[in-house]
Design a protein around this motif. Sequence first.
Motif, mmCIF file in Angstrom:
data_model
loop_
_atom_site.group_PDB
_atom_site.id
_atom_site.type_symbol
_atom_site.label_atom_id
_atom_site.label_comp_id
_atom_site.label_asym_id
_atom_site.label_seq_id
_atom_site.Cartn_x
_atom_site.Cartn_y
_atom_site.Cartn_z
ATOM 1 N N ASP A 89 0.754 -1.234 0.080
ATOM 2 C CA ASP A 89 0.039 -0.013 -0.153
ATOM 3 C C ASP A 89 0.748 1.253 0.026
ATOM 4 O O ASP A 89 0.292 2.255 0.176
ATOM 5 C CB ASP A 89 -0.751 0.129 1.129
ATOM 6 C CG ASP A 89 -0.392 0.009 2.417
ATOM 7 O OD1 ASP A 89 1.028 0.038 2.577
ATOM 8 O OD2 ASP A 89 -0.888 0.161 3.524
ATOM 9 N N GLY A 90 2.078 1.153 -0.150
ATOM 10 C CA GLY A 90 2.963 2.070 -0.217
ATOM 11 C C GLY A 90 3.600 2.785 1.139
ATOM 12 O O GLY A 90 4.218 3.554 1.281
ATOM 13 N N THR A 91 3.085 2.202 2.381
ATOM 14 C CA THR A 91 3.717 2.505 3.597
ATOM 15 C C THR A 91 5.180 2.054 3.703
ATOM 16 O O THR A 91 5.222 0.620 3.548
ATOM 17 C CB THR A 91 2.813 1.864 4.694
ATOM 18 O OG1 THR A 91 1.339 2.431 4.345
ATOM 19 C CG2 THR A 91 2.926 2.481 6.032
ATOM 20 N N PRO A 92 5.709 2.839 4.215
ATOM 21 C CA PRO A 92 7.081 2.494 4.327
ATOM 22 C C PRO A 92 7.140 1.102 5.434
ATOM 23 O O PRO A 92 6.480 1.018 6.236
ATOM 24 C CB PRO A 92 7.798 3.677 5.397
ATOM 25 C CG PRO A 92 7.142 4.926 4.878
ATOM 26 C CD PRO A 92 5.744 4.263 4.869
ATOM 27 N N ARG A 93 8.285 0.298 5.095
ATOM 28 C CA ARG A 93 8.546 -0.824 6.170
ATOM 29 C C ARG A 93 9.589 -0.371 6.939
ATOM 30 O O ARG A 93 10.876 -0.221 6.592
ATOM 31 C CB ARG A 93 9.286 -2.046 5.308
ATOM 32 C CG ARG A 93 8.076 -2.522 4.316
ATOM 33 C CD ARG A 93 8.462 -3.435 3.236
ATOM 34 N NE ARG A 93 9.294 -4.632 3.931
ATOM 35 C CZ ARG A 93 10.299 -5.292 3.193
ATOM 36 N NH1 ARG A 93 10.296 -5.022 2.091
ATOM 37 N NH2 ARG A 93 10.823 -6.379 4.049
ATOM 38 N N PRO A 94 9.302 0.108 8.203
ATOM 39 C CA PRO A 94 10.139 0.777 9.047
ATOM 40 C C PRO A 94 11.692 0.153 9.233
ATOM 41 O O PRO A 94 12.740 0.882 9.273
ATOM 42 C CB PRO A 94 9.731 0.913 10.326
ATOM 43 C CG PRO A 94 8.014 0.787 10.097
ATOM 44 C CD PRO A 94 8.016 0.055 8.905
ATOM 45 N N GLY A 95 11.734 -1.059 9.325
ATOM 46 C CA GLY A 95 12.866 -1.512 9.550
ATOM 47 C C GLY A 95 13.929 -1.468 8.262
ATOM 48 O O GLY A 95 15.090 -1.037 8.312
ATOM 49 N N VAL A 96 13.430 -1.893 7.163
ATOM 50 C CA VAL A 96 14.178 -1.866 6.158
ATOM 51 C C VAL A 96 14.366 -0.522 5.358
ATOM 52 O O VAL A 96 15.489 0.060 5.212
ATOM 53 C CB VAL A 96 13.708 -2.718 4.814
ATOM 54 C CG1 VAL A 96 14.449 -2.524 3.783
ATOM 55 C CG2 VAL A 96 13.224 -4.040 5.232
ATOM 56 N N ALA A 97 13.385 0.284 5.573
ATOM 57 C CA ALA A 97 13.419 1.819 5.097
ATOM 58 C C ALA A 97 14.434 2.380 6.094
ATOM 59 O O ALA A 97 15.343 3.091 5.729
ATOM 60 C CB ALA A 97 11.927 2.245 5.134
#
Length: 296
Positions: A89-97
């Motif tokens: 849905d385009g939301t950042p993946r916090p760990g990887v991002a």
Amino acid sequence: MNGAQRITPQLLRSLPLPWPDKDTDKNSRGTVLIAGGSLTSPGAALLSGEAALRAGAGKVSLAVPRPLAIEIAVAFPEAGVHGFATSRDGTPRPGVAAREISALLSEADVGLIGPGLADEAVAQDLAHRLLDSNGAARFVIDALSLTGLWSEAALVARHRGSLAITSHPGEMATLAGLSIEAVCADPLRVAADAAAHLQCLVVLKGATTVVAQPEGPAYVHDGDCVGLATSGSGDVLAGVLAALMARGAAPSVAAVWAVYLHARAGVALSERIGPLGFLARELPAEIPRLMESLRA
């Protein structure tokens, strides 16, 4: 407001910005990395980035959701654009991002985190990870990325002297656990309390904008431009602040200059276009002339 200094041209001339020599190259004028954007607000990082360049930063890089990277790069050819990992849905993946953005922060002088991030929990998580893993970086934390910092005071305090937050009353209300009415009733006290608790510089935006710091004077600027209450205006202010910090100004100096330049840019557009209806994207072009007039 009692106990605070007014932000005036005379004050700014007593707190001059670092100014480059004639033979200075872009690298010595500072690099700003802006991490933000979402599928519903892709232009926020663009607004901050253009404002940063107009305020004299040598280079700007954008870290944006990977599905938006190519389009934003085409729209903003002056910037380096990098895509970070997202869910479907385009939301950042916090760990990887956060790991991807941290690698970019190692090449930047200031990281501006938050413009356009649309999921509050993810924005808070991303800010936490970036602050925790980049102890030497200078930061401006904006928008939804700042609203969870109250319980992270020890983490924020590790960046004392090198971190600023830029909040409107709604974000401050969420951050400090207050009502919006309480924030607007006494913005100087609220901003000062937040600065003391977090041990960072606080810019609380509004009809009267307050700049508060853990120690030293607070500053206020009375708004005289209703048109600045428009979508994207805060993204411009955050970009100017990040640029002035990247150029070498202390956060408090950068903040009073950014607040004044932003306000006067609005006044200039009000006089030329009208008090309502000018666009946030029109503000950055006013910044260079205003900076030069104050320097002179």
